[in-house]
Design a protein around this motif. Structure first.
Motif, PDB file in Angstrom:
ATOM      1  N   ASN A 165     -16.676 -21.430 -36.301  1.00 50.01           N
ATOM      2  CA  ASN A 165     -15.598 -21.066 -37.228  1.00 50.01           C
ATOM      3  C   ASN A 165     -14.455 -20.328 -36.543  1.00 50.01           C
ATOM      4  N   VAL A 166     -14.406 -20.372 -35.206  1.00 47.31           N
ATOM      5  CA  VAL A 166     -13.302 -19.781 -34.445  1.00 47.31           C
ATOM      6  C   VAL A 166     -12.964 -20.709 -33.284  1.00 47.31           C
ATOM      7  N   SER A 167     -11.941 -20.345 -32.522  1.00 47.96           N
ATOM      8  CA  SER A 167     -11.556 -21.073 -31.326  1.00 47.96           C
ATOM      9  C   SER A 167     -11.564 -20.097 -30.155  1.00 47.96           C
ATOM     10  N   VAL A 168     -12.337 -20.401 -29.087  1.00 49.25           N
ATOM     11  CA  VAL A 168     -12.501 -19.468 -27.969  1.00 49.25           C
ATOM     12  C   VAL A 168     -12.321 -20.178 -26.635  1.00 49.25           C
ATOM     13  N   ASN A 169     -12.157 -19.364 -25.571  1.00 45.67           N
ATOM     14  CA  ASN A 169     -11.995 -19.886 -24.216  1.00 45.67           C
ATOM     15  C   ASN A 169     -13.154 -19.575 -23.286  1.00 45.67           C
ATOM     16  N   PHE A 170     -13.876 -18.466 -23.535  1.00 48.64           N
ATOM     17  CA  PHE A 170     -14.926 -18.023 -22.617  1.00 48.64           C
ATOM     18  C   PHE A 170     -16.213 -17.745 -23.383  1.00 48.64           C
ATOM     19  N   LEU A 171     -17.343 -17.956 -22.693  1.00 45.37           N
ATOM     20  CA  LEU A 171     -18.661 -17.772 -23.307  1.00 45.37           C
ATOM     21  C   LEU A 171     -19.607 -17.155 -22.280  1.00 45.37           C
ATOM     22  N   THR A 172     -20.346 -16.104 -22.685  1.00 50.31           N
ATOM     23  CA  THR A 172     -21.283 -15.416 -21.795  1.00 50.31           C
ATOM     24  C   THR A 172     -22.572 -15.128 -22.541  1.00 50.31           C
ATOM     25  N   TYR A 173     -23.691 -15.424 -21.909  1.00 47.79           N
ATOM     26  CA  TYR A 173     -24.978 -15.068 -22.496  1.00 47.79           C
ATOM     27  C   TYR A 173     -25.254 -13.582 -22.283  1.00 47.79           C
ATOM     28  N   ASP A 174     -25.709 -12.911 -23.350  1.00 47.09           N
ATOM     29  CA  ASP A 174     -26.037 -11.488 -23.290  1.00 47.09           C
ATOM     30  C   ASP A 174     -27.539 -11.328 -23.512  1.00 47.09           C
ATOM     31  N   PRO A 175     -28.335 -11.152 -22.438  1.00 48.10           N
ATOM     32  CA  PRO A 175     -29.794 -11.090 -22.590  1.00 48.10           C
ATOM     33  C   PRO A 175     -30.275  -9.828 -23.305  1.00 48.10           C
ATOM     34  N   ARG A 176     -29.404  -8.858 -23.490  1.00 48.04           N
ATOM     35  CA  ARG A 176     -29.801  -7.626 -24.165  1.00 48.04           C
ATOM     36  C   ARG A 176     -30.092  -7.856 -25.640  1.00 48.04           C
ATOM     37  N   ASN A 177     -29.467  -8.898 -26.209  1.00 49.84           N
ATOM     38  CA  ASN A 177     -29.696  -9.189 -27.629  1.00 49.84           C
ATOM     39  C   ASN A 177     -29.908 -10.673 -27.904  1.00 49.84           C
ATOM     40  N   ASP A 178     -30.007 -11.498 -26.829  1.00 46.68           N
ATOM     41  CA  ASP A 178     -30.267 -12.929 -26.944  1.00 46.68           C
ATOM     42  C   ASP A 178     -29.194 -13.649 -27.751  1.00 46.68           C
ATOM     43  N   ASN A 179     -27.964 -13.193 -27.643  1.00 45.24           N
ATOM     44  CA  ASN A 179     -26.822 -13.871 -28.248  1.00 45.24           C
ATOM     45  C   ASN A 179     -25.753 -14.092 -27.189  1.00 45.24           C
ATOM     46  N   PHE A 180     -24.580 -14.520 -27.613  1.00 44.57           N
ATOM     47  CA  PHE A 180     -23.478 -14.770 -26.692  1.00 44.57           C
ATOM     48  C   PHE A 180     -22.293 -13.878 -27.013  1.00 44.57           C
TER      49      PHE A 180
END
Length: 220
Positions: free
Chosen positions: A59-74
């Motif tokens: 539901n948004v438009s983005v340029n960068f994506l990073t995995y965050d293992p501290r909470n298992d999300n991005f």
């Protein structure tokens, strides 16, 4: 149908090598018809990228994506806005803006700091091609670590943590130049240019084999 990959990451903590198998699944934000105004989160095997599985609409438009293992999300971003992206649904929730004059130029998880490190420019203090590195706070603000002048990091627009060397790679999205940063000292080394694609947009390193995955402006 999927038309363009807009951001890319691998959902594996980039720590020290272990004997256990590492999940090589790649996750990406992509544009898909018929609605190009928002983007979808998908996952795929790098050995079989055509068999991608759609997870959900961001539901948004983005340029960068990073995995965050501290909470298992991005963590995802576009311009000055950063988002938390649910790994299981794709839904994106905005952080508070880090500042109206801040433009995000990439981010990556650094296990030694246990932080998301962000590359950015602050138009209130920096020239357009200057870059700073900082850590992302829970409230969406950024704590600055180091600043670099345009002459040293011209148009740096993606960063990737390299667990094999303990350094940060950064890429120029116009000329495929890349640099290495020592986050302990702030020292920067110009590592030359990567032959091949004309424009690296997003990248991540696979901790299982050390390979760099990327998508560029012309092919994914």
């Amino acid at each position: 149908s999927i038309s363009t990959l807009c951001a890319l990451t691998i959902a594996a903590a980039a720590g020290t090598a272990t004997a256990a198998p590492v999940d090589r699944t790649l996750y990406a934000i992509a544009q898909a018809s018929p609605d190009f105004s928002t983007q979808i989160l998908l996952r795929f095997d790098p050995d079989n990228p055509s068999d991608a599985e759609v997870i959900g609409n961001t539901n948004v438009s983005v340029n960068f994506l990073t995995y965050d293992p501290r909470n298992d999300n991005f963590v995802a971003s576009r311009q000055g806005q950063m988002y938390r992206v649910n790994r299981n649904t794709g839904n994106a929730t905005p952080f508070a803006q880090p500042g109206s004059s801040v433009r995000i130029a990439g981010h990556t998880y650094v296990p030694g700091l246990d932080e998301i490190v962000v590359a950015y420019t602050d138009a209130s203090t920096d020239d357009v091609y200057d870059r700073s590195l900082g850590t992302l706070n829970a409230d969406g603000t950024i704590t600055k670590l180091y600043s670099y002048a345009e002459a040293d990091v011209f148009d740096m627009d993606e960063i990737v943590w390299n667990p094999s060397t303990g350094t940060l790679f950064a890429f120029c999205n116009q000329f495929t130049d890349f640099w290495e940063f020592d986050l302990g000292t702030g020292n920067i080394e110009d590592s030359g240019a990567i032959p091949g694609p004309e424009s690296i947009l997003n990248a991540d390193r696979n901790p299982a084999n050390g390979l760099l995955y990327f998508n560029d402006g012309f092919q994914n």
